[in-house]
Enzyme design. Structure first.
Site, PDB file in Angstrom:
ATOM      1  N   VAL A  14       0.842  -1.199   0.000  1.00  0.00           N
ATOM      2  CA  VAL A  14       0.000   0.000   0.000  1.00  0.00           C
ATOM      3  C   VAL A  14       0.879   1.253   0.000  1.00  0.00           C
ATOM      4  CG1 VAL A  14      -1.868   1.214   1.160  1.00  0.00           C
ATOM      5  CG2 VAL A  14      -1.783  -1.274   1.242  1.00  0.00           C
ATOM      6  N   ARG A  49      16.791   1.197   0.594  1.00  0.00           N
ATOM      7  CA  ARG A  49      16.818   0.542  -0.722  1.00  0.00           C
ATOM      8  C   ARG A  49      15.561   0.794  -1.550  1.00  0.00           C
ATOM      9  NH1 ARG A  49      16.872  -4.809   0.446  1.00  0.00           N
ATOM     10  NH2 ARG A  49      16.993  -4.537   2.687  1.00  0.00           N
ATOM     11  N   GLU A 130     -10.157   5.248   5.337  1.00  0.00           N
ATOM     12  CA  GLU A 130     -10.931   4.716   4.211  1.00  0.00           C
ATOM     13  C   GLU A 130     -10.360   3.404   3.689  1.00  0.00           C
ATOM     14  OE1 GLU A 130     -13.917   6.130   2.376  1.00  0.00           O
ATOM     15  OE2 GLU A 130     -13.693   3.992   2.043  1.00  0.00           O
ATOM     16  N   ILE A 137     -12.863   0.552  -2.716  1.00  0.00           N
ATOM     17  CA  ILE A 137     -14.282   0.966  -2.695  1.00  0.00           C
ATOM     18  C   ILE A 137     -14.450   2.026  -1.601  1.00  0.00           C
ATOM     19  CG2 ILE A 137     -16.680   0.210  -2.430  1.00  0.00           C
ATOM     20  CD1 ILE A 137     -15.740  -2.658  -2.968  1.00  0.00           C
ATOM     21  N   GLY A 188       1.084 -15.347  -5.718  1.00  0.00           N
ATOM     22  CA  GLY A 188       1.188 -14.187  -4.828  1.00  0.00           C
ATOM     23  C   GLY A 188      -0.152 -13.560  -4.471  1.00  0.00           C
ATOM     24  N   ASP A 202     -10.013 -11.796   8.645  1.00  0.00           N
ATOM     25  CA  ASP A 202      -9.832 -10.507   7.974  1.00  0.00           C
ATOM     26  C   ASP A 202     -11.209  -9.868   7.696  1.00  0.00           C
ATOM     27  OD1 ASP A 202      -8.100  -8.680   6.070  1.00  0.00           O
ATOM     28  OD2 ASP A 202      -9.757  -9.400   4.842  1.00  0.00           O
ATOM     29  N   LYS A 206     -13.078  -6.287   9.194  1.00  0.00           N
ATOM     30  CA  LYS A 206     -13.694  -5.302   8.303  1.00  0.00           C
ATOM     31  C   LYS A 206     -15.171  -5.117   8.638  1.00  0.00           C
ATOM     32  CE  LYS A 206     -10.459  -6.316   4.583  1.00  0.00           C
ATOM     33  NZ  LYS A 206     -10.222  -7.197   3.409  1.00  0.00           N
TER      34      LYS A 206
HETATM   35  N1  LIG Z   1      -2.190  -5.038   0.712  1.00  0.00           N
HETATM   36  C1  LIG Z   1      -3.398  -4.540   0.477  1.00  0.00           C
HETATM   37  O1  LIG Z   1      -3.911  -4.619  -0.634  1.00  0.00           O
HETATM   38  C2  LIG Z   1      -4.151  -3.864   1.582  1.00  0.00           C
HETATM   39  C3  LIG Z   1      -5.465  -3.424   1.349  1.00  0.00           C
HETATM   40  C4  LIG Z   1      -6.157  -2.731   2.345  1.00  0.00           C
HETATM   41  C5  LIG Z   1      -5.521  -2.503   3.550  1.00  0.00           C
HETATM   42  N2  LIG Z   1      -4.257  -2.971   3.770  1.00  0.00           N
HETATM   43  C6  LIG Z   1      -3.631  -2.679   5.055  1.00  0.00           C
HETATM   44  O2  LIG Z   1      -2.540  -1.781   4.801  1.00  0.00           O
HETATM   45  C7  LIG Z   1      -1.504  -1.979   5.751  1.00  0.00           C
HETATM   46  C8  LIG Z   1      -0.201  -2.263   5.016  1.00  0.00           C
HETATM   47  O3  LIG Z   1      -0.372  -3.440   4.232  1.00  0.00           O
HETATM   48  P1  LIG Z   1       0.693  -3.844   3.125  1.00  0.00           P
HETATM   49  O4  LIG Z   1       0.066  -4.942   2.339  1.00  0.00           O
HETATM   50  O5  LIG Z   1       1.192  -2.656   2.405  1.00  0.00           O
HETATM   51  O6  LIG Z   1       1.865  -4.455   4.036  1.00  0.00           O
HETATM   52  P2  LIG Z   1       3.360  -4.772   3.631  1.00  0.00           P
HETATM   53  O7  LIG Z   1       3.490  -4.909   2.157  1.00  0.00           O
HETATM   54  O8  LIG Z   1       3.806  -5.883   4.499  1.00  0.00           O
HETATM   55  O9  LIG Z   1       4.147  -3.440   4.044  1.00  0.00           O
HETATM   56  C9  LIG Z   1       4.414  -3.111   5.374  1.00  0.00           C
HETATM   57  C10 LIG Z   1       5.511  -2.047   5.390  1.00  0.00           C
HETATM   58  O10 LIG Z   1       5.746  -1.670   6.740  1.00  0.00           O
HETATM   59  C11 LIG Z   1       7.143  -1.657   6.967  1.00  0.00           C
HETATM   60  N3  LIG Z   1       7.406  -1.917   8.361  1.00  0.00           N
HETATM   61  C12 LIG Z   1       7.143  -3.046   9.072  1.00  0.00           C
HETATM   62  N4  LIG Z   1       7.518  -2.876  10.356  1.00  0.00           N
HETATM   63  C13 LIG Z   1       8.019  -1.614  10.450  1.00  0.00           C
HETATM   64  C14 LIG Z   1       8.594  -0.854  11.510  1.00  0.00           C
HETATM   65  N5  LIG Z   1       8.697  -1.352  12.729  1.00  0.00           N
HETATM   66  N6  LIG Z   1       9.017   0.376  11.238  1.00  0.00           N
HETATM   67  C15 LIG Z   1       8.912   0.898   9.995  1.00  0.00           C
HETATM   68  N7  LIG Z   1       8.389   0.227   8.937  1.00  0.00           N
HETATM   69  C16 LIG Z   1       7.953  -1.015   9.179  1.00  0.00           C
HETATM   70  C17 LIG Z   1       7.687  -2.734   6.060  1.00  0.00           C
HETATM   71  O11 LIG Z   1       9.067  -2.522   5.853  1.00  0.00           O
HETATM   72  P3  LIG Z   1       9.953  -3.644   5.089  1.00  0.00           P
HETATM   73  O12 LIG Z   1       9.299  -3.886   3.774  1.00  0.00           O
HETATM   74  O13 LIG Z   1      11.235  -3.006   4.946  1.00  0.00           O
HETATM   75  O14 LIG Z   1       9.915  -4.848   5.981  1.00  0.00           O
HETATM   76  C18 LIG Z   1       6.837  -2.498   4.815  1.00  0.00           C
HETATM   77  O15 LIG Z   1       7.377  -1.467   4.055  1.00  0.00           O
HETATM   78  C19 LIG Z   1      -1.998  -3.134   6.645  1.00  0.00           C
HETATM   79  O16 LIG Z   1      -2.629  -2.601   7.769  1.00  0.00           O
HETATM   80  C20 LIG Z   1      -3.009  -3.848   5.760  1.00  0.00           C
HETATM   81  O17 LIG Z   1      -3.979  -4.558   6.511  1.00  0.00           O
HETATM   82  C21 LIG Z   1      -3.567  -3.635   2.814  1.00  0.00           C
END
Ligand SMILES: NC(=O)c1ccc[n+]([C@@H]2O[C@H](COP(=O)([O-])OP(=O)(O)OC[C@H]3O[C@@H](n4cnc5c(N)ncnc54)[C@H](OP(=O)(O)O)[C@@H]3O)[C@@H](O)[C@H]2O)c1
Length: 434
Positions: A14, A49, A130, A137, A188, A202, A206
């Site tokens: 995200v 990086r 949101e 959505i 993936g 999950d 929601k």
């Molecule tokens: N993925 C979706 O489509 C989606 C949709 C709706 C809502 N969400 C919500 O959005 C949020 C993020 O999801 P995501 O899928 O983007 O997760 P993600 O890909 O795992 O990304 C998490 C990020 O947080 C960083 N991080 C983890 N621990 C940290 C710390 N202690 N300090 C600083 N940075 C830290 C990670 O760094 P590294 O990469 O360097 O480890 C990574 O960049 C979650 O709450 C999820 O439920 C996700």
């Protein structure tokens, strides 16, 4: 020139989508706002990086979230880390410094959202979420503002893209859940640990958030009756098809005179309903209003850019408030304060059910099962048996007329010791009252 400065913690799925949109769509955003949104600082565990688009200009990068949450030039902190520990620290730190927060974190907001909103009110900051439900959505905006004049009677959602993808692929390919899940993991689309998705957790977070917005109650996610999709097999789709239905994981919330009925569970829904057309990783929410009646919302429930759009749109709303001032700031829960939750056990629910059995064939099976159902005052609607070669493992289905969940559970309990059953019967509600 006036501007609002943003600090982003978390540059994963995200976070990267959000940064890309803020960079690529900066012109449109500034045109709409009348001022630019400027990314001042970003943080992730490997921020060194992560490439940041040059068009954003100089951006402070750090591995320490505190340097973003406390950055003197950052007006809005974006929490995109996920989970309930560090994320909570990031949000409380920012709010206590009177910085507004945008988050996509359903898990945290479902459990502690109301408390964090209190903190935001106390510090005069805003809290926006949101992206936490149904990614692309704008369902929060709908419940918070679009139809806030209505009284929501019920909402039904397909809120987990992974389980919807699995179910629709099982239906399309006639494949088992295990086979589809393995493919989804390889591509993936599903996590290595799929339990949050396939066990309904999950979707439960929601639903807790959406139901709070819709009904104004402070809902504890663990109070919500939750059943995942692990027991669904290809044969269930064959029987569902014969009944002109399909199977979806439905998150349901319905206001009754006695209280709020909430559940996340697989259900048979008629092919003719609009929810049945929601396939693959898409999400949808069907809202029934007392005055405005039915409205339906459909789109991508996750993904870097669809979710990024939700984050950026929240940023624009909050930024507008910071620069232009907006005394009519609206709670992220659509109610200034949430009231007490009056949960109604799902056992109170009365509806038609699909009961699927796997038996070792022998005479008298239907009579034994029908006898138990009759003793619980449950009326059979139909008995279905598709042709099957394997007499030692024979699936068949009984559909029953609307009955209380309590009676159905008692009947299933009484059936469980029957020696011809190869596994406990699978019960799914049919056609939630849409
Ligand atoms: N993925 C979706 O489509 C989606 C949709 C709706 C809502 N969400 C919500 O959005 C949020 C993020 O999801 P995501 O899928 O983007 O997760 P993600 O890909 O795992 O990304 C998490 C990020 O947080 C960083 N991080 C983890 N621990 C940290 C710390 N202690 N300090 C600083 N940075 C830290 C990670 O760094 P590294 O990469 O360097 O480890 C990574 O960049 C979650 O709450 C999820 O439920 C996700």
């Amino acid at each position: 020139m006036q501007q609002v400065n943003v600090g982003i913690v978390g540059l994963g799925n995200v976070g990267s989508g959000t940064v890309a949109i803020l960079a690529e769509n900066a012109g449109q955003i500034a045109l709409k706002l009348g001022f630019p949104l400027v990314v001042k600082a970003v943080c992730s565990l490997d921020a060194d990086r992560v490439p940041i688009p040059e068009s954003l200009g100089p951006v402070f990068k750090t591995l320490d979230w505190r340097q973003v949450a406390t950055h003197p030039e950052v007006d809005i902190v974006v929490e995109l880390v996920g989970g309930t520990t560090v994320a909570a620290e990031i949000i409380t730190t920012a709010l206590s410094l009177k910085k507004s927060v945008v988050t996509a974190n359903k898990e945290l907001m479902a459990v502690r959202g109301a408390e964090l909103w209190e903190l935001a009110i106390a510090s005069g900051a805003n809290l926006a979420m949101e992206a936490s439900v149904a990614g692309g959505i704008p369902i929060h905006a709908v419940l918070r503002e679009g139809i806030s004049g209505d009284r929501v009677v019920a909402l039904y959602g397909i809120l987990n893209g992974t389980s919807n993808y699995i179910l629709t692929e099982m239906e399309r390919r006639g494949a088992t859940l295990e086979a589809v899940l393995a493919d989804a993991q390889r591509l993936g689309y599903a996590e290595a640990d799929p339990s949050a998705d396939v066990d309904g957790l999950d979707a439960r977070s929601k639903l807790a958030i959406l139901a709070a917005l819709a009904f104004g109650e402070h809902i504890t996610p663990s109070d919500i009756f939750t059943e995942g999709i692990r027991r669904i097999s290809p044969v269930d789709f064959q029987y569902a098809c014969r009944l002109a239905h399909t199977i979806r994981l439905i998150a349901a919330a319905r206001q009754t005179a006695e209280g709020l009925l909430l559940s996340v569970r697989p259900a048979l829904i008629p092919n003719a309903t609009i929810l049945a057309g929601v396939r693959g990783a898409y999400n949808a929410i069907w809202v029934k209003g007392f005055y405005g009646e039915d409205t339906f919302y459909y789109g991508r429930g996750a993904g870097s850019r669809p979710t990024g759009v939700a984050v950026v749109s929240d940023l624009m709303r909050v930024a507008r408030e910071i620069l232009r001032g907006s005394p009519e700031r609206v709670s992220p829960f659509a109610h200034e304060r949430l009231g007490e939750y009056r949960p109604l056990p799902v056992t109170e629910q009365k509806q038609a059910y699909y009961l699927r059995f796997r038996v070792a064939d022998r005479p008298g099976i239907i009579a034994a099962l029908a006898g138990i159902l009759a003793r619980k005052h449950i009326s059979l609607e139909a008995v279905l048996q598709l042709p099957c070669e394997t007499k030692h493992d024979l699936p068949f289905v009984i559909t029953i007329e609307p009955a209380s969940e309590q009676a159905v559970r008692e009947a299933l309990q009484e059936m469980s010791p029957l020696s011809f059953l190869l596994e406990p019967p699978l019960a799914m509600p049919m056609a939630p009252p849409l």
